[in-house]
Design a protein around this motif. Structure first.
Motif, mmCIF file in Angstrom:
data_model
loop_
_atom_site.group_PDB
_atom_site.id
_atom_site.type_symbol
_atom_site.label_atom_id
_atom_site.label_comp_id
_atom_site.label_asym_id
_atom_site.label_seq_id
_atom_site.Cartn_x
_atom_site.Cartn_y
_atom_site.Cartn_z
ATOM 1 N N CYS A 129 2.220 1.843 -3.517
ATOM 2 C CA CYS A 129 1.069 2.225 -4.517
ATOM 3 C C CYS A 129 0.585 3.383 -4.021
ATOM 4 N N ASP A 130 0.910 3.834 -2.799
ATOM 5 C CA ASP A 130 0.249 5.069 -2.158
ATOM 6 C C ASP A 130 -1.314 5.090 -2.193
ATOM 7 N N ALA A 131 -1.939 3.580 -2.017
ATOM 8 C CA ALA A 131 -3.180 3.532 -2.009
ATOM 9 C C ALA A 131 -3.547 2.276 -1.119
ATOM 10 N N GLU A 132 -4.745 1.924 -0.750
ATOM 11 C CA GLU A 132 -5.053 0.743 -0.228
ATOM 12 C C GLU A 132 -5.498 -0.104 -1.229
ATOM 13 N N VAL A 133 -4.398 -0.871 -1.664
ATOM 14 C CA VAL A 133 -4.601 -1.961 -2.784
ATOM 15 C C VAL A 133 -4.741 -3.468 -2.044
ATOM 16 N N VAL A 155 -2.910 -2.843 -10.368
ATOM 17 C CA VAL A 155 -3.181 -1.347 -9.940
ATOM 18 C C VAL A 155 -2.617 -0.399 -11.097
ATOM 19 N N ARG A 160 5.053 10.667 4.988
ATOM 20 C CA ARG A 160 4.471 9.582 5.389
ATOM 21 C C ARG A 160 5.651 9.030 6.277
ATOM 22 N N LEU A 203 -0.852 2.794 -12.139
ATOM 23 C CA LEU A 203 -0.051 3.909 -11.587
ATOM 24 C C LEU A 203 0.418 4.830 -12.577
ATOM 25 N N ASN A 263 0.908 -1.186 0.050
ATOM 26 C CA ASN A 263 0.074 0.067 -0.055
ATOM 27 C C ASN A 263 0.922 1.497 -0.178
ATOM 28 N N THR A 264 2.227 1.244 0.717
ATOM 29 C CA THR A 264 2.998 2.492 0.632
ATOM 30 C C THR A 264 3.427 2.582 -0.512
ATOM 31 N N GLU A 287 1.219 4.093 5.862
ATOM 32 C CA GLU A 287 0.324 4.598 4.999
ATOM 33 C C GLU A 287 -0.310 6.039 5.631
#
Ligand SMILES: Nc1nc2c(ncn2[C@@H]2O[C@H](COP(=O)(O)OP(=O)(O)OP(=O)(O)O)[C@@H](O)[C@H]2O)c(=O)[nH]1
Ligand SMILES: [Mg+2]
Length: 357
Positions: free
Chosen positions: A39-43, A68, A237, A70, A36-37, A226
């Motif tokens: 991709c900077d999203a809650e994958v 995902v 972050r 990006l 998640n870090t 995150e």
């Protein structure tokens, strides 16, 4: 040790690309948080804590791909991250090794059968995994047997990049010692990890410098988080502790930024080329020579069967000939006997005639 074939470091391609990464490591080392870090999203959704009455149940390993899209400075990346929850949880981990290896080889098999089709399937997706991040626990000691076994068994099929999860549990001094010991273990066990290969004779100075720096960071120290916190008026972050903040994107605190750049920008092409030209090619050769061997085994099996049948036929004919010979001998004897009887009769007739005269 590195893979025998190395390829030059390529820079970004503008039109976008597809890349697949697998993350493996013991439970709770921060794989989900890392994905998640990255991709900077809650994958990957956060795992619910097990109920106390279920805690003893071993669920075994699961292999879960997440895709995902990006956008890296205008470059589109279709990133697939394959998570492997449950690795190392069981008492016997043989099943885990086989499951992961099976997954990697299945992707090679898929492309192998696609390549041999007369008509290509235009919707076919190449799901070969280009790199595996192996999460080492921040014990401060050295590699455990399961780490060595996994890296040894999987390295012929995938580019392995070792990383230390939750590296903020070690002080900078402990981290440096731990990194050194891990690399000594890897060298001692001759595990061919992906070590950012370069050739000072062939490569340009920039590549040599970049790759030798990345190699010197192995195994990458990772910190995942995150959430954002404010440090000196800046939003970063990071993990907030009573004594301060460990920042994910600060190269002074961990190697996350360097690894992310290598994976998604500077080295993805090299990782993909090694996967295709070396790892997949080896698998293909092994697989095809295995099937030729079994075909020639079949051929020699057919030859054996053929000679066995011939021998049987020969024996049958031999038996028939022997029977014929016996019959001829028997008939000959009967004829001789008949002849002898006839001679005796003739002789007694002659004797009777002489007496009459
Ligand atoms: N100290 C520290 N804690 C971390 C770090 N990354 C994650 N954590 C914490 O560690 C715990 C487990 O993190 P996860 O990301 O769920 O770990 P995981 O490897 O996905 O765990 P499983 O999926 O259960 O195997 C969570 O409480 C995270 O907040 C880190 O870099 N440092
Ligand atoms: Mg997880």
């Amino acid at each position: 040790m590195s893979h025998p074939r190395r390829l030059g470091n390529r820079k970004n391609v503008k039109k976008g690309f597809q890349f697949t990464l697998m993350v493996v490591g013991a439970s709770g080392l921060g794989r989900t948080t890392f994905i998640n870090t990255l991709c900077d999203a809650e994958v990957v959704p956060k795992r619910e804590c097990d109920e106390p009455e279920m805690a003893h149940i071993e669920e075994g390993i699961k292999i879960k791909p997440y895709t995902v899209e990006l956008d890296e400075d205008g470059v589109k990346i279709s990133l697939t991250v394959v998570d492997t929850p449950g690795f190392g949880d069981m008492i016997d981990n043989e099943y885990c090794f086989q499951e992961i290896l099976g997954y990697l080889e299945q992707q090679y098999d898929d492309i192998l059968s696609e390549e041999s089709r007369i008509k290509r399937n235009r919707r076919f997706r190449d799901n070969r995994v280009h790199a595996l991040l192996y999460f080492i626990a921040p014990t401060g000691h050295s590699l455990r047997e399961i780490d060595i076994e996994l890296m040894k068994r999987l390295s012929p099929r995938i580019n392995i990049i070792p990383v230390i999860g939750k590296s903020d549990s070690l002080t900078p001094g402990e981290l440096a010692d731990f990194k050194k010991r891990v690399m000594e273990d890897i060298a001692h066990h001759k595990i061919p990890i992906y070590n950012f290969p370069y050739d000072p004779e062939e490569d340009d100075d920039e590549t040599v410098e970049e790759n030798s720096e990345l190699r010197s960071l192995l195994p990458f120290a990772l910190i995942g988080c995150e959430e954002e916190v404010t440090v000196n008026g800046r939003k970063v972050r990071g993990r907030q502790y009573p004594w301060g903040v460990v920042e994910v994107d600060n190269p002074q605190h961990c190697d996350f930024v360097k690894l992310r750049y290598a994976l998604l920008s500077s080295h993805f092409q090299d990782l993909k080329e090694i996967t295709h030209d070396y790892l997949y090619e080896n698998y293909r050769t092994e697989k095809l020579s295995r099937s030729t061997d079994s075909a020639s085994d079949n051929e020699s099996g057919e030859e054996d069967e053929h000679s066995r049948l011939k021998e049987e036929q020969f024996k049958k004919e031999e038996g028939k000939l022997k029977e014929m010979e016996d019959r001829v001998q028997r008939e000959l004897k009967e004829k001789q006997q008949e002849l002898w009887t006839k001679e005796q009769q003739l002789m007694s007739l002659e004797a009777a005639q002489v007496q009459v005269q």
